[in-house]
Scaffold this motif. Structure first.
Motif, PDB file in Angstrom:
ATOM      1  N   LEU A   1       0.856  -1.182   0.000  1.00  8.90           N
ATOM      2  CA  LEU A   1       0.000   0.000   0.000  1.00  8.90           C
ATOM      3  C   LEU A   1       0.896   1.238   0.000  1.00  8.90           C
ATOM      4  O   LEU A   1       2.112   1.129   0.157  1.00  8.90           O
ATOM      5  CB  LEU A   1      -0.911   0.021   1.234  1.00  8.90           C
ATOM      6  CG  LEU A   1      -1.785  -1.204   1.504  1.00  8.90           C
ATOM      7  CD1 LEU A   1      -2.659  -0.967   2.736  1.00  8.90           C
ATOM      8  CD2 LEU A   1      -2.657  -1.529   0.300  1.00  8.90           C
ATOM      9  N   VAL A   2       0.307   2.423  -0.140  1.00  8.53           N
ATOM     10  CA  VAL A   2       1.085   3.661  -0.171  1.00  8.53           C
ATOM     11  C   VAL A   2       0.724   4.496   1.056  1.00  8.53           C
ATOM     12  O   VAL A   2      -0.460   4.709   1.334  1.00  8.53           O
ATOM     13  CB  VAL A   2       0.796   4.468  -1.455  1.00  8.53           C
ATOM     14  CG1 VAL A   2       1.711   5.688  -1.523  1.00  8.53           C
ATOM     15  CG2 VAL A   2       0.980   3.592  -2.689  1.00  8.53           C
ATOM     16  N   PRO A   3       1.720   4.984   1.793  1.00  9.04           N
ATOM     17  CA  PRO A   3       1.422   5.795   2.979  1.00  9.04           C
ATOM     18  C   PRO A   3       0.832   7.147   2.623  1.00  9.04           C
ATOM     19  O   PRO A   3       1.152   7.737   1.588  1.00  9.04           O
ATOM     20  CB  PRO A   3       2.789   5.949   3.658  1.00  9.04           C
ATOM     21  CG  PRO A   3       3.790   5.759   2.567  1.00  9.04           C
ATOM     22  CD  PRO A   3       3.178   4.776   1.621  1.00  9.04           C
ATOM     23  N   GLY A   4       0.006   7.646   3.502  1.00  6.21           N
ATOM     24  CA  GLY A   4      -0.654   8.925   3.260  1.00  6.21           C
ATOM     25  C   GLY A   4       0.301  10.093   3.164  1.00  6.21           C
ATOM     26  O   GLY A   4      -0.024  11.106   2.538  1.00  6.21           O
ATOM     27  N   ARG A   5       1.475   9.981   3.777  1.00  4.57           N
ATOM     28  CA  ARG A   5       2.429  11.091   3.709  1.00  4.57           C
ATOM     29  C   ARG A   5       2.800  11.416   2.256  1.00  4.57           C
ATOM     30  O   ARG A   5       3.141  12.557   1.947  1.00  4.57           O
ATOM     31  CB  ARG A   5       3.685  10.772   4.514  1.00  4.57           C
ATOM     32  CG  ARG A   5       4.589   9.713   3.880  1.00  4.57           C
ATOM     33  CD  ARG A   5       5.858   9.497   4.663  1.00  4.57           C
ATOM     34  NE  ARG A   5       6.773   8.593   3.960  1.00  4.57           N
ATOM     35  CZ  ARG A   5       7.924   8.157   4.465  1.00  4.57           C
ATOM     36  NH1 ARG A   5       8.294   8.529   5.687  1.00  4.57           N
ATOM     37  NH2 ARG A   5       8.700   7.358   3.755  1.00  4.57           N
ATOM     38  N   ALA A   6       2.756  10.412   1.378  1.00  4.18           N
ATOM     39  CA  ALA A   6       3.076  10.651  -0.031  1.00  4.18           C
ATOM     40  C   ALA A   6       2.072  11.585  -0.685  1.00  4.18           C
ATOM     41  O   ALA A   6       2.376  12.223  -1.700  1.00  4.18           O
ATOM     42  CB  ALA A   6       3.107   9.319  -0.790  1.00  4.18           C
ATOM     43  N   PHE A   7       0.882  11.688  -0.088  1.00  2.00           N
ATOM     44  CA  PHE A   7      -0.190  12.510  -0.642  1.00  2.00           C
ATOM     45  C   PHE A   7      -0.429  13.768   0.194  1.00  2.00           C
ATOM     46  O   PHE A   7      -1.446  14.446   0.020  1.00  2.00           O
ATOM     47  CB  PHE A   7      -1.478  11.702  -0.731  1.00  2.00           C
ATOM     48  CG  PHE A   7      -1.311  10.384  -1.456  1.00  2.00           C
ATOM     49  CD1 PHE A   7      -1.287  10.335  -2.842  1.00  2.00           C
ATOM     50  CD2 PHE A   7      -1.145   9.206  -0.756  1.00  2.00           C
ATOM     51  CE1 PHE A   7      -1.109   9.133  -3.509  1.00  2.00           C
ATOM     52  CE2 PHE A   7      -0.974   7.993  -1.418  1.00  2.00           C
ATOM     53  CZ  PHE A   7      -0.955   7.959  -2.801  1.00  2.00           C
ATOM     54  N   GLY A   8       0.511  14.054   1.086  1.00  2.84           N
ATOM     55  CA  GLY A   8       0.420  15.275   1.876  1.00  2.84           C
ATOM     56  C   GLY A   8      -0.470  15.186   3.085  1.00  2.84           C
ATOM     57  O   GLY A   8      -0.721  16.209   3.740  1.00  2.84           O
ATOM     58  N   LEU A   9      -0.976  13.992   3.435  1.00  3.08           N
ATOM     59  CA  LEU A   9      -1.836  13.841   4.607  1.00  3.08           C
ATOM     60  C   LEU A   9      -1.449  12.570   5.354  1.00  3.08           C
ATOM     61  O   LEU A   9      -2.034  11.501   5.130  1.00  3.08           O
ATOM     62  CB  LEU A   9      -3.311  13.795   4.203  1.00  3.08           C
ATOM     63  CG  LEU A   9      -4.305  14.020   5.354  1.00  3.08           C
ATOM     64  CD1 LEU A   9      -4.208  15.461   5.860  1.00  3.08           C
ATOM     65  CD2 LEU A   9      -5.735  13.740   4.916  1.00  3.08           C
ATOM     66  N   PRO A  10      -0.459  12.656   6.245  1.00  6.64           N
ATOM     67  CA  PRO A  10      -0.036  11.468   7.013  1.00  6.64           C
ATOM     68  C   PRO A  10      -1.167  10.935   7.875  1.00  6.64           C
ATOM     69  O   PRO A  10      -2.165  11.615   8.138  1.00  6.64           O
ATOM     70  CB  PRO A  10       1.107  12.019   7.885  1.00  6.64           C
ATOM     71  CG  PRO A  10       1.547  13.278   7.210  1.00  6.64           C
ATOM     72  CD  PRO A  10       0.321  13.855   6.560  1.00  6.64           C
ATOM     73  N   GLY A  11      -0.976   9.683   8.321  1.00 10.43           N
ATOM     74  CA  GLY A  11      -1.974   9.046   9.170  1.00 10.43           C
ATOM     75  C   GLY A  11      -2.995   8.241   8.402  1.00 10.43           C
ATOM     76  O   GLY A  11      -3.962   7.734   8.978  1.00 10.43           O
ATOM     77  N   HIS A  12      -2.784   8.122   7.098  1.00 10.96           N
ATOM     78  CA  HIS A  12      -3.664   7.340   6.229  1.00 10.96           C
ATOM     79  C   HIS A  12      -2.813   6.428   5.351  1.00 10.96           C
ATOM     80  O   HIS A  12      -1.585   6.555   5.294  1.00 10.96           O
ATOM     81  CB  HIS A  12      -4.496   8.259   5.330  1.00 10.96           C
ATOM     82  CG  HIS A  12      -5.481   9.106   6.066  1.00 10.96           C
ATOM     83  ND1 HIS A  12      -6.819   8.797   6.144  1.00 10.96           N
ATOM     84  CD2 HIS A  12      -5.316  10.260   6.764  1.00 10.96           C
ATOM     85  CE1 HIS A  12      -7.439   9.721   6.851  1.00 10.96           C
ATOM     86  NE2 HIS A  12      -6.557  10.620   7.236  1.00 10.96           N
ATOM     87  N   VAL A  13      -3.473   5.521   4.646  1.00 10.03           N
ATOM     88  CA  VAL A  13      -2.828   4.726   3.606  1.00 10.03           C
ATOM     89  C   VAL A  13      -3.763   4.696   2.396  1.00 10.03           C
ATOM     90  O   VAL A  13      -4.975   4.798   2.540  1.00 10.03           O
ATOM     91  CB  VAL A  13      -2.513   3.282   4.065  1.00 10.03           C
ATOM     92  CG1 VAL A  13      -1.484   3.274   5.179  1.00 10.03           C
ATOM     93  CG2 VAL A  13      -3.777   2.546   4.500  1.00 10.03           C
ATOM     94  N   ARG A  14      -3.158   4.574   1.216  1.00 12.34           N
ATOM     95  CA  ARG A  14      -3.988   4.465   0.010  1.00 12.34           C
ATOM     96  C   ARG A  14      -3.961   3.046  -0.513  1.00 12.34           C
ATOM     97  O   ARG A  14      -2.902   2.443  -0.664  1.00 12.34           O
ATOM     98  CB  ARG A  14      -3.505   5.410  -1.090  1.00 12.34           C
ATOM     99  CG  ARG A  14      -4.514   5.505  -2.245  1.00 12.34           C
ATOM    100  CD  ARG A  14      -3.945   6.173  -3.476  1.00 12.34           C
ATOM    101  NE  ARG A  14      -3.057   5.276  -4.220  1.00 12.34           N
ATOM    102  CZ  ARG A  14      -2.554   5.546  -5.433  1.00 12.34           C
ATOM    103  NH1 ARG A  14      -2.850   6.695  -6.017  1.00 12.34           N
ATOM    104  NH2 ARG A  14      -1.755   4.688  -6.037  1.00 12.34           N
TER     105      ARG A  14
END
Length: 397
Positions: free
Chosen positions: A358-371
């Motif tokens: 999966l991809v961590p949310g930090r890659a999308f500018g919003l940590p604390g999530h996964v895509r």
């Protein structure tokens, strides 16, 4: 004989902090593990598993056999531009065809940004947005949009982010990575703010238009007072499963399109001739296939979201479009008494422990999530979700 460099390589300052996106890095790591013999299920890329429609392939083949293999006009083939323009009531001079929607974005920002200019980007956002802004030596102004806000920008937050250096607001609906979809009323409310700032333009990325599980609204269509300050971005990659064909387009004021065409002329010239023939067939073809595929994705969405919400430590909102789930993993982080110090650490553990990428949310500018992308087969999704559930149950015992 191998020649040795006489001096140390020195990248341009515009490259500072720029690297392959974390999405690509994770996908490549998953491929490396597979090559080592590991059983890996990767849900990290945004590419539909459906084939390109046969009538599109036939049109491209026929175009090649008919000799349509030469350079095309820099802004795109006339018939394709006309077909795109006709769909939205625009003219040919309002349309540019590029080598994918990403090039449309790059052309626009390269043509309009000076060093120090600002671009407002609601987070979470597609990773390339901020990187392209950086390459243009401009500044990203990130506005976090939490799950409790539907991952959407509010008029108040927009107004607070605008400064005298703001040139663009970048919107993406349906959104990658959250699947958020702005309603017509929400766009109108944002437009009401922007009407007070005539130097701020809007890029409306609508590449997932035909993967909307409810009503779809186009910013330019519902905010006519903003029409002369909007670039609408779209393409055939997602809905028609034509990612490798590399065809996207932009629709906007003719002066902007002309400037973008000048940029494109120096970087790539016109897009592939046979790919444009395929894209024309897609646009003019039967839209029933799009509705069928959208229904399949909706079924996958419902299955994935339900499964994620049953896993300890995860909380997932229902995406209204695209083919991504963006669950919060805050319950697994140290602040909540969990074992991980970041979403990236959780993703690393999941890849090593369960063989799921999966991809961590930090890659999308919003940590604390996964895509998690659900643009995969039912078998792959079932396998990946079962592995995740088993690993998380073992972790929280």
């Amino acid at each position: 004989m191998q020649l040795e460099a006489t001096g140390k390589f020195q990248p341009a300052t515009r490259m500072d902090g720029l690297a392959l996106s974390e999405i690509v890095q994770i996908s490549e790591r998953a491929a490396e593990l597979r090559a080592e013999g590991r059983d890996i299920v990767a849900l990290s890329t945004g590419e539909p598993d459906f084939p390109t429609p046969p009538y599109v392939i036939t049109a491209a083949r026929d175009a090649a056999l008919a000799g349509q293999t030469r350079y095309t006009p820099t802004a795109g083939a006339a018939m394709l531009r006309d077909a795109i323009a006709h769909r939205v009531g625009a003219g040919r001079n309002n349309v540019i065809v590029s080598t994918g929607a990403k090039q449309v974005l790059a052309n626009a920002l390269m043509a309009t940004l000076d060093p120090g200019d600002e671009v407002i980007i609601p987070a979470p956002y597609w990773t390339s947005y901020s990187d392209i802004v950086r390459l243009c030596q401009a500044r990203t102004v990130t506005v976090p949009c939490q799950m409790t806000d539907g991952f959407k920008l509010s008029p108040k937050s927009l107004e607070q982010a605008i400064t005298p250096r703001t040139r663009w607001l970048m919107l993406n609906s349906p959104s990658n990575p959250s699947g958020a979809v702005y309603s017509a009323d929400e766009f109108v409310a944002l437009a009401a703010v922007l009407e007070r700032y005539p130097d701020v333009w809007v890029i409306s990325d609508e590449i997932y238009q035909h993967l909307t599980y409810g009503e779809f609204a186009s910013f330019a269509a519902v905010a006519p007072a903003m029409k002369e300050r909007v670039l609408t971005v779209n393409g055939v990659s997602k809905a028609w499963s034509m990612t490798g064909w590399r065809i996207g387009w932009g629709i906007g004021p003719s002066a902007l399109i002309a400037a973008m065409t000048a940029v494109q002329g120096q970087f790539t010239s016109g897009a592939s001739s046979v790919s444009q023939a395929g894209a024309l067939a897609a646009i003019l073809g039967d839209r029933a296939l799009l509705a069928e595929r959208c229904a399949v994705m909706k079924g996958r969405r419902d299955y994935v979201v339900s499964a994620l919400n049953e896993m300890p430590g995860l909380q997932c909102a229902v995406p209204d479009g695209a083919f991504y789930a963006f669950p919060s993993c805050a319950g697994l982080l140290e602040d909540a008494g969990g074992p991980f110090d970041s979403d990236a650490a959780f993703c690393t553990w999941l890849l090593e422990e369960a063989g799921v990428a999966l991809v961590p949310g930090r890659a999308f500018g919003l940590p604390g999530h996964v895509r998690l992308s659900f643009a995969y087969s039912d078998t792959e999704l079932s396998d990946a979700l079962a592995r995740m559930a088993k690993a998380l149950r073992g972790l929280t015992r």
